[in-house]
Design a protein around this motif. Structure first.
Motif, PDB file in Angstrom:
ATOM      1  N   GLN A  75       0.829  -1.196   0.000  1.00 21.06           N
ATOM      2  CA  GLN A  75       0.000   0.000   0.000  1.00 21.06           C
ATOM      3  C   GLN A  75       0.869   1.255   0.000  1.00 21.06           C
ATOM      4  O   GLN A  75       2.023   1.242   0.413  1.00 21.06           O
ATOM      5  CB  GLN A  75      -0.928   0.003   1.212  1.00 21.06           C
ATOM      6  N   VAL A  76       0.280   2.343  -0.466  1.00 27.04           N
ATOM      7  CA  VAL A  76       0.960   3.630  -0.462  1.00 27.04           C
ATOM      8  C   VAL A  76       0.772   4.288   0.896  1.00 27.04           C
ATOM      9  O   VAL A  76      -0.337   4.289   1.456  1.00 27.04           O
ATOM     10  CB  VAL A  76       0.416   4.541  -1.575  1.00 27.04           C
ATOM     11  N   PHE A 149       8.461   7.517  -3.762  1.00 27.38           N
ATOM     12  CA  PHE A 149       8.132   8.239  -4.988  1.00 27.38           C
ATOM     13  C   PHE A 149       7.490   9.568  -4.610  1.00 27.38           C
ATOM     14  O   PHE A 149       7.134   9.800  -3.453  1.00 27.38           O
ATOM     15  CB  PHE A 149       7.216   7.413  -5.900  1.00 27.38           C
ATOM     16  N   GLU A 150       7.372  10.466  -5.581  1.00 25.66           N
ATOM     17  CA  GLU A 150       6.861  11.808  -5.307  1.00 25.66           C
ATOM     18  C   GLU A 150       5.588  12.073  -6.105  1.00 25.66           C
ATOM     19  O   GLU A 150       5.474  11.655  -7.261  1.00 25.66           O
ATOM     20  CB  GLU A 150       7.942  12.850  -5.606  1.00 25.66           C
ATOM     21  N   TYR A 151       4.661  12.765  -5.445  1.00 21.61           N
ATOM     22  CA  TYR A 151       3.360  13.073  -6.050  1.00 21.61           C
ATOM     23  C   TYR A 151       3.305  14.574  -6.326  1.00 21.61           C
ATOM     24  O   TYR A 151       3.607  15.377  -5.438  1.00 21.61           O
ATOM     25  CB  TYR A 151       2.240  12.666  -5.088  1.00 21.61           C
ATOM     26  N   ARG A 155      -1.176  18.383  -8.895  1.00 22.35           N
ATOM     27  CA  ARG A 155      -2.283  17.430  -8.947  1.00 22.35           C
ATOM     28  C   ARG A 155      -3.030  17.392  -7.615  1.00 22.35           C
ATOM     29  O   ARG A 155      -4.255  17.296  -7.576  1.00 22.35           O
ATOM     30  CB  ARG A 155      -1.765  16.037  -9.301  1.00 22.35           C
ATOM     31  N   LEU A 156      -2.280  17.483  -6.514  1.00 26.64           N
ATOM     32  CA  LEU A 156      -2.917  17.485  -5.194  1.00 26.64           C
ATOM     33  C   LEU A 156      -3.883  18.660  -5.048  1.00 26.64           C
ATOM     34  O   LEU A 156      -4.937  18.532  -4.419  1.00 26.64           O
ATOM     35  CB  LEU A 156      -1.853  17.557  -4.102  1.00 26.64           C
ATOM     36  N   PRO A 180      -5.547   9.878  -8.187  1.00 27.25           N
ATOM     37  CA  PRO A 180      -5.058   9.307  -9.449  1.00 27.25           C
ATOM     38  C   PRO A 180      -3.537   9.213  -9.473  1.00 27.25           C
ATOM     39  O   PRO A 180      -2.829  10.111  -9.012  1.00 27.25           O
ATOM     40  CB  PRO A 180      -5.548  10.321 -10.498  1.00 27.25           C
ATOM     41  N   HIS A 181      -3.050   8.094  -9.973  1.00 28.74           N
ATOM     42  CA  HIS A 181      -1.609   7.907 -10.161  1.00 28.74           C
ATOM     43  C   HIS A 181      -1.406   6.883 -11.270  1.00 28.74           C
ATOM     44  O   HIS A 181      -2.216   5.964 -11.432  1.00 28.74           O
ATOM     45  CB  HIS A 181      -0.933   7.432  -8.871  1.00 28.74           C
TER      46      HIS A 181
END
Length: 205
Positions: A75-76, A149-151, A155-156, A180-181
């Motif tokens: 899981q993230v 990893f980076e988000y 988008r956030l 979404p990813h």
């Protein structure tokens, strides 16, 4: 306001000074009681680090948990874990980030906390928000983390980005957020924290 402008340390500290006043995505007080009852009344204090990375195009640092773990495998999540005796949430978050992804605890600039969130597995999780300025090195522990990893912050901050999903669990219909990813399924407590974080950042004055 620019993306970088939303990460002004002084204004974020003011916004995070009183976590109880921030928008609470979930759970409701009734859900809190239900979750505690399902765990036999035992609640485990925990904390996670929510690192806002100050690239020219800012991001949020996340991790994909190792498939070897006994709980929440694959899981993230944010770097974090259960609090040890006499630790503050900030100390736990920084210690766990160092253990999980090799992040030097001297690097994050801690700004404050998001509202504590009680998970369905009985963890009372305090998200600790920090600014993280590149460059920095990560050396993740493969026993705990598959990959960091980076988000993208852009988008956030898009109000249309998170989707509301529903699933039946133990006889009850549960609703939850999904972000979404391209490669990872971001849901559950982490997705809820991201919803709260997005609301805080969009409300910057």
């Amino acid at each position: 306001m620019s993306l970088a402008g939303r990460l002004d340390a002084d204004s974020l500290r003011l916004r995070l000074a009183d976590p109880d006043s921030l928008p609470r995505d979930r759970p409701s007080p009734e859900d809190d009681l239900d979750r505690v009852a399902r765990t036999g009344g035992r609640v485990v204090p925990a904390a996670v680090l929510v690192p806002l990375v100050l690239h020219p195009e800012p991001t949020i640092l996340l991790t994909l948990r190792s498939s070897r773990l006994k709980s929440h495998a694959g899981q993230v999540s944010f770097p974090g874990g259960r609090m040890e005796a006499n630790e503050t949430p900030e100390q736990t978050a920084l210690r766990e980030a160092e253990e999980e992804v090799g992040l030097d605890p001297a690097l994050p600039q801690v700004l404050g906390r998001l509202p504590t969130l009680l998970t369905g597995t009985g963890y009372s999780v305090t998200p600790v928000v920090a600014l993280l300025r590149p460059p920095f090195d990560l050396r993740h522990d493969p026993n705990e983390v598959e990959e960091p990893f980076e988000y993208p912050l852009a988008r956030l901050l898009d109000p249309a980005a998170p989707e509301r999903h529903a699933r039946e669990f133990r006889g009850r219909l549960r609703e939850f957020w999904v972000w979404p990813h391209e490669r990872h399924y971001i849901w559950g407590a982490t997705a809820s924290m991201l919803v709260t974080l997005a609301a805080v950042l969009r409300d910057q004055r």
